[in-house]
Scaffold this motif. Structure first.
Motif, mmCIF file in Angstrom:
data_model
loop_
_atom_site.group_PDB
_atom_site.id
_atom_site.type_symbol
_atom_site.label_atom_id
_atom_site.label_comp_id
_atom_site.label_asym_id
_atom_site.label_seq_id
_atom_site.Cartn_x
_atom_site.Cartn_y
_atom_site.Cartn_z
ATOM 1 N N TYR A 48 2.290 -8.549 3.418
ATOM 2 C CA TYR A 48 2.185 -8.381 1.972
ATOM 3 C C TYR A 48 3.577 -8.135 1.406
ATOM 4 C CZ TYR A 48 1.858 -3.567 3.784
ATOM 5 O OH TYR A 48 2.058 -2.404 4.470
ATOM 6 N N GLU A 49 3.709 -8.320 0.103
ATOM 7 C CA GLU A 49 5.011 -8.162 -0.532
ATOM 8 C C GLU A 49 5.245 -6.716 -0.959
ATOM 9 O OE1 GLU A 49 5.616 -10.028 -4.300
ATOM 10 O OE2 GLU A 49 3.587 -9.634 -5.000
ATOM 11 N N ASP A 50 6.491 -6.395 -1.223
ATOM 12 C CA ASP A 50 6.853 -5.087 -1.752
ATOM 13 C C ASP A 50 6.386 -4.992 -3.205
ATOM 14 O OD1 ASP A 50 8.112 -2.587 -2.040
ATOM 15 O OD2 ASP A 50 9.914 -3.535 -2.843
ATOM 16 N N LEU A 51 5.874 -3.830 -3.587
ATOM 17 C CA LEU A 51 5.396 -3.632 -4.953
ATOM 18 C C LEU A 51 5.784 -2.248 -5.458
ATOM 19 C CD1 LEU A 51 1.730 -5.026 -4.958
ATOM 20 C CD2 LEU A 51 3.716 -6.031 -6.101
ATOM 21 N N THR A 69 -5.723 2.746 -7.357
ATOM 22 C CA THR A 69 -4.924 2.088 -8.393
ATOM 23 C C THR A 69 -5.761 1.218 -9.310
ATOM 24 O OG1 THR A 69 -4.482 0.071 -7.110
ATOM 25 C CG2 THR A 69 -3.032 1.971 -6.715
ATOM 26 N N ARG A 70 -7.022 0.980 -8.940
ATOM 27 C CA ARG A 70 -7.926 0.076 -9.677
ATOM 28 C C ARG A 70 -7.424 -1.367 -9.635
ATOM 29 N NH1 ARG A 70 -10.148 4.088 -8.806
ATOM 30 N NH2 ARG A 70 -11.389 5.406 -10.193
ATOM 31 N N ASN A 71 -6.737 -1.703 -8.571
ATOM 32 C CA ASN A 71 -6.326 -3.091 -8.325
ATOM 33 C C ASN A 71 -7.097 -3.621 -7.116
ATOM 34 O OD1 ASN A 71 -4.052 -3.672 -10.283
ATOM 35 N ND2 ASN A 71 -3.260 -1.812 -9.323
ATOM 36 N N GLY A 72 -8.414 -3.587 -7.233
ATOM 37 C CA GLY A 72 -9.255 -4.053 -6.135
ATOM 38 C C GLY A 72 -9.561 -2.992 -5.111
ATOM 39 N N ASP A 73 -9.123 -1.742 -5.354
ATOM 40 C CA ASP A 73 -9.385 -0.669 -4.390
ATOM 41 C C ASP A 73 -10.350 0.370 -4.950
ATOM 42 O OD1 ASP A 73 -7.650 0.306 -6.295
ATOM 43 O OD2 ASP A 73 -6.257 1.247 -4.897
ATOM 44 N N GLY A 74 -11.119 -0.023 -5.963
ATOM 45 C CA GLY A 74 -12.078 0.899 -6.551
ATOM 46 C C GLY A 74 -13.347 1.036 -5.735
ATOM 47 N N GLY A 103 -1.520 2.063 -12.609
ATOM 48 C CA GLY A 103 -1.946 0.968 -11.741
ATOM 49 C C GLY A 103 -1.267 -0.350 -12.030
ATOM 50 N N LYS A 104 -0.281 -0.365 -12.918
ATOM 51 C CA LYS A 104 0.426 -1.609 -13.221
ATOM 52 C C LYS A 104 1.355 -1.962 -12.062
ATOM 53 C CE LYS A 104 3.379 -3.880 -16.628
ATOM 54 N NZ LYS A 104 4.177 -3.713 -17.876
ATOM 55 N N MET A 105 1.264 -3.213 -11.606
ATOM 56 C CA MET A 105 2.034 -3.643 -10.439
ATOM 57 C C MET A 105 3.194 -4.546 -10.844
ATOM 58 S SD MET A 105 -0.986 -4.570 -7.712
ATOM 59 C CE MET A 105 -1.703 -5.817 -8.788
ATOM 60 N N SER A 106 4.316 -4.396 -10.144
ATOM 61 C CA SER A 106 5.457 -5.297 -10.340
ATOM 62 C C SER A 106 6.246 -5.365 -9.052
ATOM 63 C CB SER A 106 6.361 -4.802 -11.481
ATOM 64 O OG SER A 106 6.918 -3.543 -11.159
ATOM 65 N N ASN A 107 6.801 -6.531 -8.761
ATOM 66 C CA ASN A 107 7.697 -6.653 -7.608
ATOM 67 C C ASN A 107 9.111 -6.470 -8.130
ATOM 68 O OD1 ASN A 107 7.498 -9.101 -8.977
ATOM 69 N ND2 ASN A 107 8.154 -10.294 -7.224
ATOM 70 N N ASP A 108 9.613 -5.253 -8.016
ATOM 71 C CA ASP A 108 10.883 -4.909 -8.666
ATOM 72 C C ASP A 108 12.107 -5.358 -7.885
ATOM 73 O OD1 ASP A 108 10.746 -3.131 -6.590
ATOM 74 O OD2 ASP A 108 11.163 -1.347 -7.785
ATOM 75 N N ARG A 109 11.883 -6.083 -6.791
ATOM 76 C CA ARG A 109 12.984 -6.693 -6.033
ATOM 77 C C ARG A 109 13.966 -5.679 -5.464
ATOM 78 N NH1 ARG A 109 11.363 -11.597 -4.501
ATOM 79 N NH2 ARG A 109 10.690 -12.910 -6.218
ATOM 80 N N ARG A 110 13.457 -4.504 -5.098
ATOM 81 C CA ARG A 110 14.356 -3.531 -4.475
ATOM 82 C C ARG A 110 14.429 -3.731 -2.974
ATOM 83 N NH1 ARG A 110 14.251 3.116 -4.638
ATOM 84 N NH2 ARG A 110 16.168 3.372 -3.418
ATOM 85 N N PHE A 111 13.274 -3.807 -2.313
ATOM 86 C CA PHE A 111 13.253 -3.947 -0.861
ATOM 87 C C PHE A 111 12.898 -5.364 -0.415
ATOM 88 C CE2 PHE A 111 12.150 0.577 -1.673
ATOM 89 C CZ PHE A 111 13.333 1.114 -1.200
ATOM 90 N N PHE A 112 12.214 -6.119 -1.271
ATOM 91 C CA PHE A 112 12.026 -7.553 -1.056
ATOM 92 C C PHE A 112 12.835 -8.248 -2.145
ATOM 93 C CE2 PHE A 112 7.951 -8.471 1.562
ATOM 94 C CZ PHE A 112 8.345 -7.565 2.524
ATOM 95 N N ALA A 113 14.123 -8.360 -1.895
ATOM 96 C CA ALA A 113 15.049 -8.790 -2.943
ATOM 97 C C ALA A 113 15.331 -10.283 -2.924
ATOM 98 C CB ALA A 113 16.363 -8.022 -2.806
ATOM 99 N N ARG A 114 14.598 -11.054 -2.133
ATOM 100 C CA ARG A 114 14.725 -12.504 -1.938
ATOM 101 C C ARG A 114 15.532 -12.863 -0.698
ATOM 102 N NH1 ARG A 114 12.981 -15.860 -6.066
ATOM 103 N NH2 ARG A 114 12.764 -14.963 -8.142
ATOM 104 N N THR A 115 16.052 -11.887 0.025
ATOM 105 C CA THR A 115 16.823 -12.217 1.226
ATOM 106 C C THR A 115 15.943 -12.920 2.253
ATOM 107 O OG1 THR A 115 18.094 -10.205 0.794
ATOM 108 C CG2 THR A 115 18.440 -11.278 2.903
ATOM 109 N N GLY A 116 14.680 -12.509 2.363
ATOM 110 C CA GLY A 116 13.749 -13.198 3.262
ATOM 111 C C GLY A 116 13.439 -14.608 2.797
#
Length: 517
Positions: free
Chosen positions: A161-164, A107-112, A170-183
């Motif tokens: 780690y959080e859901d992404l 993804t070129r987010n530190g995994d290159g 390679g653009k990342m976003s936490n779209d709040r589908r599976f980590f929706a703030r319930t935790g």
């Protein structure tokens, strides 16, 4: 009366109704195991003050979640590692081929640059076995979820780690589908409980040991931790105090005190958290709807014969399923009883004053696009009715499904041997309830009474006396249901019968340092 915390503006929604009742936010797709994972991520960001309230922040907390792109990529976006390991190529050639393939999907987010792995593992086969071991213990590893939404078991701080969502660029976003703030809400609940600090210290010591063997393995794969760019505030939880918050905390402390490995204890904590948060959802709904009676969950202990208890259990399920929608309607309509709503009749522009009040309560009607004039000309009843319709439609999409999704996920509800869904707890859930309630051993009838007190579970004739008095079921049928549970627990090794009239529920793990009698 419980103190209600002023809600901040929530920009991600068109109006706040569900959020006012339960917080921002409970979500049906974030099942209990995902809730606990998100909770642990918030905790890991606050180990300097675990489960302590943060002063000067309106009762909320801030946290900076880990992203661990390399770890999750190695575990869940790396389908060729096994075939390369099984090949007869020399070790050096295996590494070369794997590096080439992994680079193609990076993804070129530190995994290159993954060269550090050569220093972490003696051979490629050792590297492949480490991946296999961690992957085999992960949640939903075989599901069809995107790879960036799959999670390793929380063996330690490096495994969190959080859901992404990561797109093709390679653009990342936490779209709040599976980590929706319930935790995040679970973290707030526990931080506001009376013994939250005690639990925080226990979890920090037991689950955040960087030198634990499995965490060291996760760290060898991940390398240095990867974090979100900036800290963020946790969600909004309306109440500062609630007896359910204290119950969740008490249950966690009880489970963690038992003589079992921390990772086994965590499985029971996940089930009990799901049960308690489901009860928070139902209890809050009843209270908002004006019903002060305790939540009641009539459970059938499954048997081959169809009984009246099965019917009552289905009725109980359906009644509880409808509570949330009643709460939504009642909450919106309650604005008519607000003093300012009545006082608006005496001002020059009463409709405009009521629109202003509705915006304060619900962030609705909208203020942009020149909508003010349209709404200010409507009657109060039209304004309220319009929001009720909108709120119920949105509620049905996700929040309205929480009761069915969570009760199924924790093993509380079932369709087994029936066309209707009803409460029929699984062996796994029953075991978690025993672990949470019973310290060493407890007389069986006392256990049933405590299960009703804590969780509203109605199983035997003593707990279902209201149903017997209302002639909804015969006492004998509830007594038989009680006997069925006793037999189930005997089969699980959780009940010892001393005589026909004396049975004890025994916790096989008891307290650490104590022997079970």
């Amino acid at each position: 009366m419980n103190e209600i915390i002023k809600r901040p503006e929530i920009k991600s929604v068109d109006f706040c109704v569900d959020e006012n009742i339960w917080g921002h936010r409970l979500y049906d797709e974030q099942l209990p195991h995902l809730t606990v994972l998100e909770f642990l991520g918030v905790l890991g960001s606050n180990l300097d003050k675990p489960l302590r309230p943060h002063e000067g922040m309106g009762g909320t907390v801030k946290f900076r979640p880990q992203r661990q792109i390399r770890l999750r990529g190695l575990l869940f976006n790396n389908p060729y590692v096994e075939s390369i390991a099984e090949s007869a190529r020399p070790d050096e050639e295996k590494w070369r081929q794997w590096f080439d393939k992994f680079a193609q999907g990076a993804t070129r987010n530190g995994d290159g640059d993954m060269a550090y792995l050569r220093h972490s593992f003696s051979t490629f086969d050792d590297f492949a076995k480490a991946i296999e071991l961690l992957r085999s213990s992960s949640f939903e590893s075989r599901s069809n979820k995107r790879w960036s939404s799959k999670f390793v078991f929380p063996f330690g701080p490096d495994a969190l780690y959080e859901d992404l969502e990561i797109d093709s660029r390679g653009k990342m976003s936490n779209d709040r589908r599976f980590f929706a703030r319930t935790g995040e809400l679970l973290y707030l609940m526990l931080s506001r409980s009376e013994k939250g600090a005690q639990l925080g210290d226990s979890l920090a010591k037991g689950l955040f040991d960087r030198d634990a063997p499995m965490n060291r393995l996760a760290r060898a794969l991940q390398g240095d931790p990867q974090f979100a760019d900036d800290p963020r505030p946790a969600g909004y939880l309306p109440e500062m105090k609630n007896v359910r918050f204290d119950q969740i905390c008490e249950d966690w402390l009880s489970i963690l005190a038992k003589d079992m490995p921390i990772y086994d204890a965590l499985e029971h904590c996940i089930a009990i958290s799901g049960l308690n948060m489901l009860l928070y959802f139902l209890e809050r709904a009843k209270r908002i709807a004006g019903d002060d009676e305790p939540v009641e969950i009539v459970c059938e202990i499954v048997s081959k014969e169809r009984t009246k208890v099965r019917t009552l259990s289905g009725d109980s399920y359906q009644f509880n399923q409808g509570l949330a929608a009643k709460a939504v309607r009642a909450h919106v309509e309650s604005i008519r009883q607000a003093p300012r709503w009545g006082q608006a009749a005496s001002v020059e522009f009463p409709e405009a004053e009521r629109v202003k009040l509705m915006r304060e309560w619900f962030q609705w009607p909208p203020t942009d696009d020149g909508d003010d004039e349209d709404y200010s000309g409507k009657s109060p009843d039209a304004l309220v009715a319009g929001l009720v319709e909108l709120a119920l439609a949105r509620h049905e999409q996700h929040v309205g499904k929480i009761h069915s999704a969570w009760s199924r996920a924790i093993g509380l509800s079932s369709r087994r041997l029936s066309r209707r869904i009803r409460y029929a707890p699984t062996d796994r859930l029953l075991k978690s309830i025993v672990v949470a309630i019973v310290d060493d051993r407890m007389q069986f009838d006392e256990f049933l009474a405590e299960a009703k007190r804590r969780y509203g579970l109605v199983i035997g004739d003593a707990e279902g006396s209201r149903l017997v008095e209302a002639k909804l079921v015969d006492q004998e049928e509830l007594s038989e249901n009680r006997d069925n549970l006793e037999a189930r627990l005997v089969g699980l090794g959780l009940v010892r019968r001393l005589s026909d009239s004396c049975s004890f529920v025994e916790n096989p793990f008891a307290f650490k340092g104590e022997a079970a009698c």
